[in-house]
Structure formats: structure tokens, C-alpha cells
Enzyme design. Sequence first.
Site, mmCIF file in Angstrom:
data_model
loop_
_atom_site.group_PDB
_atom_site.id
_atom_site.type_symbol
_atom_site.label_atom_id
_atom_site.label_comp_id
_atom_site.label_asym_id
_atom_site.label_seq_id
_atom_site.Cartn_x
_atom_site.Cartn_y
_atom_site.Cartn_z
ATOM 1 N N GLY A 1 0.697 -1.317 -0.189
ATOM 2 C CA GLY A 1 0.145 -0.249 0.046
ATOM 3 C C GLY A 1 0.668 1.572 -0.082
ATOM 4 O O GLY A 1 1.785 1.460 -0.735
ATOM 5 N N SER A 2 0.208 2.231 0.480
ATOM 6 C CA SER A 2 1.352 3.353 0.858
ATOM 7 C C SER A 2 2.434 3.499 1.495
ATOM 8 O O SER A 2 2.227 2.846 2.334
ATOM 9 C CB SER A 2 -0.114 4.782 0.657
ATOM 10 N N ALA A 3 2.875 4.490 1.297
ATOM 11 C CA ALA A 3 4.240 5.020 1.938
ATOM 12 C C ALA A 3 3.908 5.404 3.726
ATOM 13 O O ALA A 3 4.394 5.322 4.809
ATOM 14 C CB ALA A 3 5.060 5.918 1.127
ATOM 15 N N ALA B 1 0.766 4.792 5.077
ATOM 16 C CA ALA B 1 0.414 3.547 5.679
ATOM 17 C C ALA B 1 1.907 2.730 6.406
ATOM 18 O O ALA B 1 1.661 2.127 7.450
ATOM 19 C CB ALA B 1 -0.598 2.390 5.348
ATOM 20 N N GLY B 2 2.973 2.806 5.058
ATOM 21 C CA GLY B 2 3.476 1.464 5.805
ATOM 22 C C GLY B 2 4.313 2.347 6.936
ATOM 23 O O GLY B 2 4.424 1.265 7.718
ATOM 24 N N GLU C 1 5.355 -3.462 1.296
ATOM 25 C CA GLU C 1 5.866 -2.774 -0.205
ATOM 26 C C GLU C 1 5.207 -1.888 -0.636
ATOM 27 O O GLU C 1 3.965 -1.766 -0.409
ATOM 28 C CB GLU C 1 5.394 -3.773 -0.908
ATOM 29 N N CYS D 1 2.194 1.014 -8.804
ATOM 30 C CA CYS D 1 3.644 1.435 -7.719
ATOM 31 C C CYS D 1 4.552 1.836 -8.567
ATOM 32 O O CYS D 1 5.747 2.663 -8.162
ATOM 33 C CB CYS D 1 3.640 0.656 -6.960
HETATM 34 N N1 LIG Z 1 5.053 -2.181 -3.647
HETATM 35 C C1 LIG Z 1 4.036 -2.468 -4.174
HETATM 36 O O1 LIG Z 1 4.167 -3.763 -4.263
HETATM 37 C C2 LIG Z 1 2.647 -1.701 -4.422
HETATM 38 C C3 LIG Z 1 1.716 -2.783 -4.816
HETATM 39 C C4 LIG Z 1 0.768 -2.308 -5.585
HETATM 40 C C5 LIG Z 1 0.868 -0.214 -4.959
HETATM 41 N N2 LIG Z 1 1.071 -0.025 -3.742
HETATM 42 C C6 LIG Z 1 0.990 1.227 -3.838
HETATM 43 O O2 LIG Z 1 -0.313 1.547 -2.470
HETATM 44 C C7 LIG Z 1 -0.856 2.331 -2.809
HETATM 45 C C8 LIG Z 1 -2.568 2.573 -2.907
HETATM 46 O O3 LIG Z 1 -2.932 1.218 -2.349
HETATM 47 P P1 LIG Z 1 -3.853 1.853 -1.194
HETATM 48 O O4 LIG Z 1 -4.272 3.652 -1.594
HETATM 49 O O5 LIG Z 1 -4.538 1.399 -1.066
HETATM 50 O O6 LIG Z 1 -2.988 1.662 -0.704
HETATM 51 P P2 LIG Z 1 -3.598 1.854 1.242
HETATM 52 O O7 LIG Z 1 -2.600 2.670 2.049
HETATM 53 O O8 LIG Z 1 -4.496 3.665 1.627
HETATM 54 O O9 LIG Z 1 -4.091 1.020 1.924
HETATM 55 C C9 LIG Z 1 -3.361 -0.607 1.792
HETATM 56 C C10 LIG Z 1 -4.091 -1.390 3.160
HETATM 57 O O10 LIG Z 1 -3.325 -1.017 4.171
HETATM 58 C C11 LIG Z 1 -5.037 -0.797 5.483
HETATM 59 N N3 LIG Z 1 -4.409 0.581 5.931
HETATM 60 C C12 LIG Z 1 -4.454 1.870 5.550
HETATM 61 N N4 LIG Z 1 -3.677 2.697 6.802
HETATM 62 C C13 LIG Z 1 -3.221 1.574 7.897
HETATM 63 C C14 LIG Z 1 -3.011 1.772 8.928
HETATM 64 N N5 LIG Z 1 -2.245 2.962 9.605
HETATM 65 N N6 LIG Z 1 -2.458 0.353 9.728
HETATM 66 C C15 LIG Z 1 -2.981 -0.704 9.013
HETATM 67 N N7 LIG Z 1 -3.581 -1.006 7.757
HETATM 68 C C16 LIG Z 1 -3.622 0.186 7.349
HETATM 69 C C17 LIG Z 1 -5.741 -0.635 4.079
HETATM 70 O O11 LIG Z 1 -6.917 -0.222 4.514
HETATM 71 C C18 LIG Z 1 -5.511 -1.437 2.754
HETATM 72 O O12 LIG Z 1 -6.130 -2.812 3.174
HETATM 73 C C19 LIG Z 1 0.077 3.344 -3.895
HETATM 74 O O13 LIG Z 1 1.061 4.146 -2.473
HETATM 75 C C20 LIG Z 1 0.853 2.046 -4.297
HETATM 76 O O14 LIG Z 1 2.338 2.563 -4.924
HETATM 77 C C21 LIG Z 1 2.666 -0.210 -3.157
HETATM 78 O O1 LIG Z 2 0.986 -1.833 -8.808
HETATM 79 C C1 LIG Z 2 2.066 -2.215 -8.454
HETATM 80 C C2 LIG Z 2 2.676 -3.428 -8.665
HETATM 81 C C3 LIG Z 2 2.840 -4.166 -10.058
HETATM 82 C C4 LIG Z 2 3.304 -4.620 -10.800
HETATM 83 N N1 LIG Z 2 3.815 -5.330 -10.365
HETATM 84 C C5 LIG Z 2 4.260 -6.839 -9.985
HETATM 85 O O2 LIG Z 2 3.187 -7.278 -10.907
HETATM 86 C C6 LIG Z 2 5.494 -7.269 -9.588
HETATM 87 C C7 LIG Z 2 5.156 -8.551 -9.466
HETATM 88 C C8 LIG Z 2 4.854 -9.418 -8.489
HETATM 89 O O3 LIG Z 2 4.512 -8.884 -7.582
HETATM 90 O O4 LIG Z 2 4.232 -11.373 -8.618
HETATM 91 C C9 LIG Z 2 3.936 -3.886 -12.369
HETATM 92 O O5 LIG Z 2 5.632 -3.108 -12.518
HETATM 93 O O6 LIG Z 2 3.736 -3.559 -12.924
#
Ligand SMILES: NC(=O)c1ccc[n+]([C@@H]2O[C@H](COP(=O)([O-])OP(=O)(O)OC[C@H]3O[C@@H](n4cnc5c(N)ncnc54)[C@H](O)[C@@H]3O)[C@@H](O)[C@H]2O)c1
Ligand SMILES: O=CCC[C@H](NC(=O)CCC(=O)O)C(=O)O
Length: 470
Positions: free
Chosen positions: A206-208, A210-211, A229, A263
Site C-alpha cells: 500500500g501507500s508509504a 500507511a506503511g 511494499e 506503484c
Molecule cells: N510496492 C508494491 O508492491 C505496491 C503494489 C501496489 C500498490 N502499492 C501502493 O499502494 C498504494 C495504493 O493502494 P491503497 O491506496 O489501497 O493503499 P493504502 O495504504 O491506503 O491501503 C493499503 C491497505 O492498508 C490498510 N491500511 C491503511 N492504513 C493502515 C494502517 N495505519 N494500519 C494498517 N493498515 C492500514 C488499508 O485498509 C488497505 O487494506 C500506492 O501508494 C501504491 O504505490 C505498492
Molecule cells: O502496482 C504495483 C505493482 C505492479 C506490477 N508489479 C508486479 O506485478 C510485481 C510482480 C509480482 O508481485 O509478482 C508492475 O510492475 O506493473
Amino acid sequence: MSSDIVSFEPATGGELWRSPAGDVDAAVERARRAWPEWAAQPLATRIELCRRFANEVRKQADAFAELIARETGKPLWEAHTEVETVIKKVDISVTAYAERTGQKKLDSALQGTAAVRHKPHGVMAVLGPYNFPAHLPNGHIVPALIAGNVVVFKPSEKTPAVGEFLVECFHRAGITDAVVQLLVGGPDEGKALVAHRGVDGVLFTGSAQAGIAINRKLATSPGKIVALEMGGNNPIVAMDTPKVSDAATLVIQSAFTSAGQRCTAARRLIVKDSMYDALVGEVKALASRIVVDEPFADPAPFMGPVIDNQAADQLMESFLYLLSNGGKAIRHMTRPDDDLPFLSPAIIDTTAMAERPDVELFGPLLQVIRVADLDEGIAEANNTRFGLSASLIGGTPQDYNRFWANIRAGIVNWNRPTNGASSAAPFGGIGLSGNHRPAAYYAADYCAYPVASTEMDQPRASPGVGFRDA
Ligand SMILES: NC(=O)c1ccc[n+]([C@@H]2O[C@H](COP(=O)([O-])OP(=O)(O)OC[C@H]3O[C@@H](n4cnc5c(N)ncnc54)[C@H](O)[C@@H]3O)[C@@H](O)[C@H]2O)c1
Ligand SMILES: O=CCC[C@H](NC(=O)CCC(=O)O)C(=O)O
């Protein structure tokens, strides 16, 4: 008492799914009770059940893709590719488990057998994002199950219907509903799950923002394994190339696939002065040909809406912020209907901005920055706290060597898009993009911990030095 979790179709605004939030304590306690039996299954049984899960997904592929398209707004063709990655994840995770966490034994006549084996952590909480509501949580769930963990999966509050569908496929495959549980909820349930003392690991995508909150929360719980992630502010750096049209296509694919909601999407096109006019002109022309439409439209769109009106509002505001702080519009962001989150792909030159905000703008918005040469391009590309993906377009093999050596990112490509990463490779970033626990092929690493043993079938020892004769 928490209110219902409701999901809406981005393309229509219509309600799609509704349910009360789940009970975190009950889910974790149930998972704890289920874990010993699941962990005691032979590896071959766990693998077989995961293969049956892949078959279930295949049987339901059309319905699954349709639901993903409806709940996320992504085009149907793209939703089908997400379903395919869910299926392929099983074979890849089986190979990865064997290769990265397999058993090793070394026999020695004097010291017996030295063995390295791996054990599961226990109850894993998987927190999913909305942009890949099936593929990305599945990329944690399958390796966790193979390694012998049980899973409590909380999908994004924006995509619970896809989360439910995914979990039902595991159940139909014969994996019990205590071994993989769906926990419906939003950030509050996410926070409670992360902090729960019965949870042994947190696998978050998810987002930085929340992470970081999760990382802070677990700072005093070193015993919990945490894989984060997160997002990116990814650069695509263009040097000289005669293949301008191909270069422009790579830029468009990097920036605007999934309406920029990846992402790994390119957020910044950093382009050498000598290429600027030709490349940016071609990117602009191609962007104006992008079809934006609802997921099931015919002809098929390149991209659909963003996830909801709030996200669309924020992106429009970000575009206007850049515009009023020194950015020059190359292609305006437009929104044909204020009540729906369809946005046109936008491109803005922010070279003249004194301070470009280093944030992830999660949508179809590409900034362009002009640089004199590769060194300036690399410095500009590294001018971010994130570090997920980065691509070099054009240049020479020497340029790519320099780029590869100096760029700070977990994914570094040459003449390829920033997105579309392989599941057969590690997938993760540095800085604000992750905590050095890459997913995809390396997910096996955080789903089990190594145990070192020395073993003999009989006690055998000599006292050694420092003893008087008996
Ligand atoms: N690096 C990666 O593999 C990857 C892949 C896909 C998406 N993303 C990132 O995810 C984001 C988009 O997704 P999103 O808006 O659903 O993310 P988000 O951070 O808003 O939510 C992700 C999950 O975390 C939960 N959550 C939110 N705040 C929390 C907290 N404080 N504690 C515990 N859980 C919490 C949410 O309910 C949700 O299930 C973008 O920033 C994107 O770049 C990263
Ligand atoms: O939104 C973020 C992920 C997008 C995607 N990455 C993967 O699918 C990684 C491979 C895996 O997790 O199996 C991309 O790079 O488009």
C-alpha cells in the site's frame, strides 16, 4: 460499532458490495487454532492444495476478471491479465520456496549432520491495496501458505468484493476458511490486526504513509516479521536514441497503464535536452490518442477511471498545484464528468519549479524535467526519498552501466517500461518504497525463518581439554 464497508463501481458510481466490518479478535484467534494442523501438513499437501486453488481461479477466470474490472475500473483486458498472474503465482512460489528456503544438509563423521531448514512464522496478516486487489495480496498469501503459515487477509476497503472472491477460491480448493480468512474492514481493522498479539507477521502492500504508520506501530515488536511494499516516485530517463516512436510508447506505457495507478508507474520523464522536442512531442501526440472509457467499452479503452472521486479530486488539485507553481502544461488534465473519476492523461513540464513535491501522485499525471546530460539525469532521478523502479531509455551500454551503478531503486531497466515487473524476480524498493523485504520471487524469504541444527542419532562427545584424569 463500526459502520458497513461499501464498495462502489468507479465507472458508474453504483454500489457494488456491502458488508459489516469483521471481528479482528475472532479472526486471529481462529487462525491461531488452525495453524498447528496446517503447519503439520506435508509440504506436498500444501502445494497440492495451492495448485487446486490455481485451478479454481482458472475455472472462474471470466467472472473473476469481470468483478476486478467492475470494482477497480480497470479495462476488462487488463483485469484478465491480473487473473493470469494470480494463477501463475502458484508455480512460481513453489519453485521459489524450494530454491530460497529449501533444506540443506552437510554430513560430517565427527560433528554429525549440519542442517538448515525453515519454519513458518504462524499467523500472517496480509493487507492489500486497491490497484491490484487480487494479484498483490495473492503474492503474499500463496508463499505464506506454502511455507506453512495461516493467513488473515484484509483487502482494501475499496475492493472487498475482489478480496472475497479470491478467498472463496482458496476455500473451494479445499483450504479451510480458518487457514485463509477474509477480514472485511478499513484502516481501523488494519491497525487492530497489525497490533494484535496473536499475529506473527504483517505483509503489507500500500501507500508509504500507511506503511510508515505500521512500521512505527511495530517498532517495539521485533518478533513480528514485517514486509512493506510501498509506492514510488519513479523516473524514466531518456537519452539519445533514433527510435523516438518506440521510446514514446515506452513512456506512455510506463506512465499511463492502469490510469497511472501502479506503484511502478513512471511519474517523472527526465529527458536530455537534445531529445526533448522530438520525444516530448511524440509522447504528447500518443497521449492524445489514448482511449479512456469504462472497463467493458467497445472499442476497448487503454485506461479506465481512477478508483474514486476523492482520488480524482486530489489528482486535479495536484495538477493545478504544479501549474500554479511554475509547471507548464504540455497536456492538461481534464475530467469530462465531475461526478465520475475519469481523467485524461496529463503531462506537465516542471523543470522550472524551484521545489518539486517528492510525493507519489497515484494517477495519470506525468511530469517532464529537462536535463543537459546523463549525470544530471541520474542526479535528478535520485532526487527522491522513494526508490522503487527506474528506467533508462536510449543511451549506450556504457550509459546503462553508469545508470545501473548509480541509480537508487530496486528495479532498474533499460529500454523497457518502469512497470510490468516479473513475478519470477524479486520485487521491492528502497527508501520510502519498502523495508528491504522484496516480494514476488523473494516472498519466500519472509514467509519462513531459517533454523540451523547439528544432529547425531546417538549422544557422542569427548570432554576436551581442562579435565583431570578420572
Ligand atoms: N510496492 C508494491 O508492491 C505496491 C503494489 C501496489 C500498490 N502499492 C501502493 O499502494 C498504494 C495504493 O493502494 P491503497 O491506496 O489501497 O493503499 P493504502 O495504504 O491506503 O491501503 C493499503 C491497505 O492498508 C490498510 N491500511 C491503511 N492504513 C493502515 C494502517 N495505519 N494500519 C494498517 N493498515 C492500514 C488499508 O485498509 C488497505 O487494506 C500506492 O501508494 C501504491 O504505490 C505498492
Ligand atoms: O502496482 C504495483 C505493482 C505492479 C506490477 N508489479 C508486479 O506485478 C510485481 C510482480 C509480482 O508481485 O509478482 C508492475 O510492475 O506493473
